[in-house]
Scaffold this motif. Structure first.
Motif, mmCIF file in Angstrom:
data_model
loop_
_atom_site.group_PDB
_atom_site.id
_atom_site.type_symbol
_atom_site.label_atom_id
_atom_site.label_comp_id
_atom_site.label_asym_id
_atom_site.label_seq_id
_atom_site.Cartn_x
_atom_site.Cartn_y
_atom_site.Cartn_z
ATOM 1 N N ARG A 136 1.153 -36.321 10.260
ATOM 2 C CA ARG A 136 1.694 -35.518 11.360
ATOM 3 C C ARG A 136 1.693 -34.033 11.001
ATOM 4 O O ARG A 136 2.366 -33.597 10.073
ATOM 5 C CB ARG A 136 3.093 -35.991 11.689
ATOM 6 N N ILE A 137 0.923 -33.264 11.771
ATOM 7 C CA ILE A 137 0.923 -31.808 11.660
ATOM 8 C C ILE A 137 1.414 -31.222 12.980
ATOM 9 O O ILE A 137 2.377 -30.470 13.019
ATOM 10 C CB ILE A 137 -0.483 -31.270 11.320
ATOM 11 N N THR A 138 0.733 -31.590 14.070
ATOM 12 C CA THR A 138 1.095 -31.102 15.396
ATOM 13 C C THR A 138 1.704 -32.186 16.266
ATOM 14 O O THR A 138 2.326 -31.876 17.267
ATOM 15 C CB THR A 138 -0.145 -30.555 16.124
ATOM 16 N N GLY A 139 1.509 -33.443 15.913
ATOM 17 C CA GLY A 139 1.985 -34.542 16.735
ATOM 18 C C GLY A 139 0.943 -35.050 17.717
ATOM 19 O O GLY A 139 1.148 -36.052 18.383
ATOM 20 N N LEU A 140 -0.168 -34.353 17.831
ATOM 21 C CA LEU A 140 -1.273 -34.773 18.691
ATOM 22 C C LEU A 140 -2.316 -35.463 17.812
ATOM 23 O O LEU A 140 -2.849 -34.855 16.891
ATOM 24 C CB LEU A 140 -1.894 -33.572 19.406
ATOM 25 N N TYR A 141 -2.600 -36.722 18.110
ATOM 26 C CA TYR A 141 -3.516 -37.475 17.255
ATOM 27 C C TYR A 141 -4.899 -36.845 17.203
ATOM 28 O O TYR A 141 -5.533 -36.838 16.151
ATOM 29 C CB TYR A 141 -3.639 -38.913 17.743
ATOM 30 N N THR A 142 -5.377 -36.328 18.319
ATOM 31 C CA THR A 142 -6.722 -35.739 18.316
ATOM 32 C C THR A 142 -6.769 -34.494 17.436
ATOM 33 O O THR A 142 -7.679 -34.337 16.626
ATOM 34 C CB THR A 142 -7.163 -35.387 19.742
ATOM 35 N N VAL A 143 -5.802 -33.629 17.581
ATOM 36 C CA VAL A 143 -5.786 -32.392 16.795
ATOM 37 C C VAL A 143 -5.532 -32.689 15.324
ATOM 38 O O VAL A 143 -6.205 -32.136 14.442
ATOM 39 C CB VAL A 143 -4.734 -31.414 17.352
ATOM 40 N N ASP A 144 -4.568 -33.559 15.045
ATOM 41 C CA ASP A 144 -4.249 -33.891 13.652
ATOM 42 C C ASP A 144 -5.431 -34.530 12.936
ATOM 43 O O ASP A 144 -5.707 -34.214 11.776
ATOM 44 C CB ASP A 144 -3.038 -34.827 13.589
ATOM 45 N N SER A 145 -6.142 -35.426 13.625
ATOM 46 C CA SER A 145 -7.287 -36.066 12.969
ATOM 47 C C SER A 145 -8.438 -35.081 12.777
ATOM 48 O O SER A 145 -9.167 -35.174 11.793
ATOM 49 C CB SER A 145 -7.745 -37.282 13.773
ATOM 50 N N LEU A 146 -8.602 -34.128 13.688
ATOM 51 C CA LEU A 146 -9.630 -33.091 13.487
ATOM 52 C C LEU A 146 -9.288 -32.198 12.306
ATOM 53 O O LEU A 146 -10.169 -31.856 11.507
ATOM 54 C CB LEU A 146 -9.769 -32.235 14.743
ATOM 55 N N LEU A 147 -8.028 -31.811 12.187
ATOM 56 C CA LEU A 147 -7.620 -30.943 11.084
ATOM 57 C C LEU A 147 -7.789 -31.620 9.728
ATOM 58 O O LEU A 147 -8.037 -30.958 8.726
ATOM 59 C CB LEU A 147 -6.164 -30.505 11.266
ATOM 60 N N GLN A 148 -7.673 -32.946 9.705
ATOM 61 C CA GLN A 148 -7.788 -33.684 8.455
ATOM 62 C C GLN A 148 -9.184 -34.247 8.230
ATOM 63 O O GLN A 148 -9.444 -34.862 7.198
ATOM 64 C CB GLN A 148 -6.757 -34.812 8.433
ATOM 65 N N GLY A 149 -10.074 -34.058 9.193
ATOM 66 C CA GLY A 149 -11.445 -34.535 9.036
ATOM 67 C C GLY A 149 -11.612 -36.033 9.190
ATOM 68 O O GLY A 149 -12.582 -36.601 8.695
ATOM 69 N N GLU A 150 -10.699 -36.693 9.884
ATOM 70 C CA GLU A 150 -10.795 -38.125 10.125
ATOM 71 C C GLU A 150 -11.522 -38.350 11.450
ATOM 72 O O GLU A 150 -10.912 -38.461 12.509
ATOM 73 C CB GLU A 150 -9.398 -38.750 10.154
ATOM 74 N N TRP A 151 -12.835 -38.411 11.378
ATOM 75 C CA TRP A 151 -13.656 -38.431 12.590
ATOM 76 C C TRP A 151 -13.543 -39.737 13.353
ATOM 77 O O TRP A 151 -13.573 -39.743 14.587
ATOM 78 C CB TRP A 151 -15.101 -38.126 12.233
ATOM 79 N N ALA A 152 -13.402 -40.857 12.677
ATOM 80 C CA ALA A 152 -13.269 -42.146 13.370
ATOM 81 C C ALA A 152 -11.957 -42.204 14.151
ATOM 82 O O ALA A 152 -11.927 -42.682 15.288
ATOM 83 C CB ALA A 152 -13.356 -43.289 12.374
ATOM 84 N N THR A 153 -10.889 -41.700 13.545
ATOM 85 C CA THR A 153 -9.605 -41.668 14.230
ATOM 86 C C THR A 153 -9.652 -40.733 15.425
ATOM 87 O O THR A 153 -9.120 -41.033 16.491
ATOM 88 C CB THR A 153 -8.485 -41.236 13.261
ATOM 89 N N PHE A 154 -10.327 -39.598 15.267
ATOM 90 C CA PHE A 154 -10.473 -38.671 16.389
ATOM 91 C C PHE A 154 -11.232 -39.321 17.540
ATOM 92 O O PHE A 154 -10.838 -39.200 18.701
ATOM 93 C CB PHE A 154 -11.207 -37.401 15.947
ATOM 94 N N ARG A 155 -12.311 -40.017 17.226
ATOM 95 C CA ARG A 155 -13.119 -40.659 18.267
ATOM 96 C C ARG A 155 -12.292 -41.683 19.040
ATOM 97 O O ARG A 155 -12.332 -41.736 20.265
ATOM 98 C CB ARG A 155 -14.354 -41.301 17.649
ATOM 99 N N GLU A 156 -11.509 -42.493 18.334
ATOM 100 C CA GLU A 156 -10.698 -43.510 18.999
ATOM 101 C C GLU A 156 -9.563 -42.890 19.806
ATOM 102 O O GLU A 156 -9.239 -43.365 20.892
ATOM 103 C CB GLU A 156 -10.145 -44.506 17.980
ATOM 104 N N ALA A 157 -8.948 -41.824 19.281
ATOM 105 C CA ALA A 157 -7.878 -41.154 20.021
ATOM 106 C C ALA A 157 -8.428 -40.475 21.273
ATOM 107 O O ALA A 157 -7.791 -40.484 22.327
ATOM 108 C CB ALA A 157 -7.173 -40.137 19.126
ATOM 109 N N ALA A 158 -9.622 -39.907 21.183
ATOM 110 C CA ALA A 158 -10.244 -39.268 22.347
ATOM 111 C C ALA A 158 -10.644 -40.307 23.391
ATOM 112 O O ALA A 158 -10.489 -40.079 24.596
ATOM 113 C CB ALA A 158 -11.450 -38.450 21.914
ATOM 114 N N LYS A 159 -11.147 -41.447 22.943
ATOM 115 C CA LYS A 159 -11.509 -42.510 23.887
ATOM 116 C C LYS A 159 -10.282 -43.018 24.635
ATOM 117 O O LYS A 159 -10.371 -43.369 25.809
ATOM 118 C CB LYS A 159 -12.188 -43.667 23.156
ATOM 119 N N ALA A 160 -9.128 -43.044 23.969
ATOM 120 C CA ALA A 160 -7.904 -43.505 24.620
ATOM 121 C C ALA A 160 -7.405 -42.516 25.667
ATOM 122 O O ALA A 160 -6.621 -42.878 26.545
ATOM 123 C CB ALA A 160 -6.817 -43.753 23.576
#
Length: 87
Positions: free
Chosen positions: A52-76
């Motif tokens: 947790r940095i901002t509380g937004l899964y898309t932003v937090d996963s981008l900041l941490q470089g977790e591309w798979a998590t970002f893709r799934e959060a964006a799809k949701a």
């Protein structure tokens, strides 16, 4: 023909209740086509929440470089965003 399509979409967006648009989109893209995730939460169970940095899964996963998590959060987010945008 572009004007007619735009007019029909505008009239539907104003006159159809938002919950009905959401149900139709779920039926089409989740149940029928299986392209997008359904109402199962912000992330599928198999994906851990990003730190947790901002509380937004898309932003937090981008900041941490977790591309798979970002893709799934964006799809949701796709179906809810389209549902709200259509109205």
């Amino acid at each position: 023909w572009i004007d007619h399509v735009a007019r029909v979409l505008a009239v539907l967006g104003v006159s159809v209740p938002i919950f009905w648009i959401g149900l139709v989109l779920l039926a089409a893209f989740y149940v029928r086509l299986e392209w997008l995730p359904g109402p199962e939460g912000r992330l599928p169970i198999a994906y851990p929440e990003p730190d947790r940095i901002t509380g937004l899964y898309t932003v937090d996963s981008l900041l941490q470089g977790e591309w798979a998590t970002f893709r799934e959060a964006a799809k949701a987010l796709i179906l809810p965003v389209i549902t709200i945008a259509l109205t």
